[in-house]
Design an enzyme around this catalytic site. Structure first.
Site, PDB file in Angstrom:
ATOM      1  N   SER A 116       0.834  -1.215   0.000  1.00 41.42           N
ATOM      2  CA  SER A 116       0.000   0.000   0.000  1.00 41.42           C
ATOM      3  C   SER A 116       0.864   1.259   0.000  1.00 41.42           C
ATOM      4  CB  SER A 116      -0.981   0.001   1.174  1.00 41.42           C
ATOM      5  OG  SER A 116      -0.303   0.197   2.396  1.00 41.42           O
ATOM      6  N   LEU A 188      11.533  -6.814   4.680  1.00 39.13           N
ATOM      7  CA  LEU A 188      11.923  -7.329   5.993  1.00 39.13           C
ATOM      8  C   LEU A 188      13.367  -7.810   6.086  1.00 39.13           C
ATOM      9  CD1 LEU A 188       8.651  -9.193   7.042  1.00 39.13           C
ATOM     10  CD2 LEU A 188       9.339  -6.839   7.450  1.00 39.13           C
ATOM     11  N   ASN A 205      14.000   3.999   5.151  1.00 34.42           N
ATOM     12  CA  ASN A 205      12.999   2.998   5.526  1.00 34.42           C
ATOM     13  C   ASN A 205      11.883   3.677   6.307  1.00 34.42           C
ATOM     14  OD1 ASN A 205      11.851   0.388   6.112  1.00 34.42           O
ATOM     15  ND2 ASN A 205      12.769   0.493   8.153  1.00 34.42           N
ATOM     16  N   HIS A 207       9.165   2.804   9.441  1.00 35.74           N
ATOM     17  CA  HIS A 207       8.873   1.839  10.496  1.00 35.74           C
ATOM     18  C   HIS A 207       7.560   2.237  11.178  1.00 35.74           C
ATOM     19  CE1 HIS A 207       9.858  -1.265  13.390  1.00 35.74           C
ATOM     20  NE2 HIS A 207       9.471  -0.436  14.336  1.00 35.74           N
ATOM     21  N   ASP A 248      16.350  -1.099  11.856  1.00 33.15           N
ATOM     22  CA  ASP A 248      15.615   0.046  12.418  1.00 33.15           C
ATOM     23  C   ASP A 248      16.491   0.966  13.255  1.00 33.15           C
ATOM     24  OD1 ASP A 248      13.339  -1.181  11.325  1.00 33.15           O
ATOM     25  OD2 ASP A 248      13.043  -2.364  13.149  1.00 33.15           O
TER      26      ASP A 248
HETATM   27  C1  GRF Z   1       4.352  -0.572   6.765  1.00 34.75           C
HETATM   28  O1  GRF Z   1       3.580  -0.545   7.914  1.00 34.75           O
HETATM   29  C2  GRF Z   1       5.751  -0.109   7.049  1.00 34.75           C
HETATM   30  O2  GRF Z   1       5.834   0.721   8.146  1.00 34.75           O
HETATM   31  C3  GRF Z   1       6.488  -1.376   7.335  1.00 34.75           C
HETATM   32  O3  GRF Z   1       5.900  -2.332   6.516  1.00 34.75           O
HETATM   33  C4  GRF Z   1       4.554  -1.992   6.271  1.00 34.75           C
HETATM   34  C5  GRF Z   1       4.306  -2.121   4.797  1.00 34.75           C
HETATM   35  O4  GRF Z   1       2.945  -1.998   4.514  1.00 34.75           O
HETATM   36  N1  GRF Z   1       7.907  -1.206   7.126  1.00 34.75           N
HETATM   37  P1  GRF Z   1       2.424  -1.967   3.035  1.00 34.75           P
HETATM   38  O5  GRF Z   1       2.847  -3.252   2.367  1.00 34.75           O
HETATM   39  O6  GRF Z   1       3.041  -0.785   2.361  1.00 34.75           O
HETATM   40  O7  GRF Z   1       0.946  -1.832   3.153  1.00 34.75           O
END
Ligand code: GRF
Length: 298
Positions: A116, A188, A205, A207, A248
């Site tokens: 997203s 990840l 990144n 978080h 992180d």
């Molecule tokens: C997000 O909440 C971001 O903070 C974390 O991974 C999630 C990715 O969500 N690093 P999406 O796939 O972009 O919906």
């Protein structure tokens, strides 16, 4: 207008005044010196005079501005500024943006989830003259972000652990796509040192919590939100940070908060955090890229 200039040049109000003063004084000095030089030639003020005047102004302007910038304490700003203008003229193959300040920066989004954030970033820059989302890098076959890339007509690269950690780290692939900057959005795996060295301060990144709380290995998705709720924190939020060798951990660029209510669940909190992410991540990306371009690091 002044706010825009402050953002573009990454300066405070006081420095902006000094910079504008330098432009004005440097311009006047340059015009004065140009006229004095032409007076030595005894030329009439006709077409030849005008052409010569323009040539002299173009050549003198950097000198005049640098000269004035020195006592006003703006030398390093103008040194970079003039350097950048010079590069624009001497690198005809570089694409330049319509705002006359930036070249086209090619970004790779590393994501392995639903995507997203990637979608939001793609939408934001779809018609940008300065930023192009040039590649999606993903380590999960079938991840939602791959469909998003497909629909947007953006090439994607499915990566494997061995090559990423023990092989060439996919650096040649990134270079093949002329990637200038990397944005992690739900990726990840730890970023290998070789990539961090190849993209110094050019990997960021997001978080889903307020680092340094709730960061580190295993702290992703619902694990983060569950921990926030079970600790009864009254606020959570997002952190956008540079990526270094630790999970992180790199320098924080931006944080935004949201309230955690007593009746919030991991799901409702995740939703609030996502809203913050979608609102702020594209804006912060634009600012950081602009800053990096301005500092001549791109
Ligand atoms: C997000 O909440 C971001 O903070 C974390 O991974 C999630 C990715 O969500 N690093 P999406 O796939 O972009 O919906």
């Amino acid at each position: 207008m002044f706010e825009k200039l402050k953002q573009r040049w990454q300066v405070n109000g006081f420095n902006l005044v000094l910079i504008i003063t330098t432009f004005a004084l440097g311009g006047s000095l340059c015009g004065y010196a140009g006229r004095k030089l032409l007076a030595l030639t005894n030329l009439d003020k006709g077409a030849v005079w005008v052409v010569l005047y323009i040539i002299i102004l173009t050549l003198l302007w950097p000198l005049a501005v640098l000269l004035v910038s020195f006592p006003l304490g703006q030398f390093s700003f103008f040194k970079k500024y003039i350097n950048k203008i010079g590069k624009r003229f001497t690198s005809p193959n570089r694409n330049t943006g319509l705002d006359g300040c930036n070249r086209l920066t090619r970004i790779a989004i590393f994501a392995s989830g639903s995507g997203s954030n990637a979608q939001q970033i793609i939408n934001t820059f779809s018609s940008s003259a300065t930023i192009k989302i040039a590649l999606i890098v993903c380590n999960k076959p079938g991840a939602g972000v791959l469909t998003i890339a497909d629909k947007a007509g953006i090439p994607s690269l499915l990566i494997e652990k061995d090559t990423f950690f023990k092989g060439d780290n996919y650096l040649p692939e990134l270079q093949k796509h002329n990637i200038d900057f990397i944005v992690l959005a739900g990726f990840l795996w730890k970023i290998p040192e070789a990539l961090i060295k190849a993209y110094p301060k050019k990997i960021i990144n997001i978080h889903p919590a307020l680092l340094p709380k709730y960061g580190g290995k295993g702290m992703f998705g619902h694990h983060v939100h569950d921990a926030v709720i079970s600790n009864k924190d009254s606020e959570s939020g997002i952190t956008i940070h540079y990526v270094d060798e630790l999970y992180d951990h790199g320098a924080v660029i931006f944080q935004a908060t949201c309230v955690v209510n007593e009746n919030d669940t991991a799901d409702t909190l995740a939703h609030k955090v996502h809203v913050l992410e979608h609102t702020h991540y594209p804006i912060v990306i634009a600012e950081i890229v602009q800053k990096t371009v301005f500092n001549n690091n791109l």
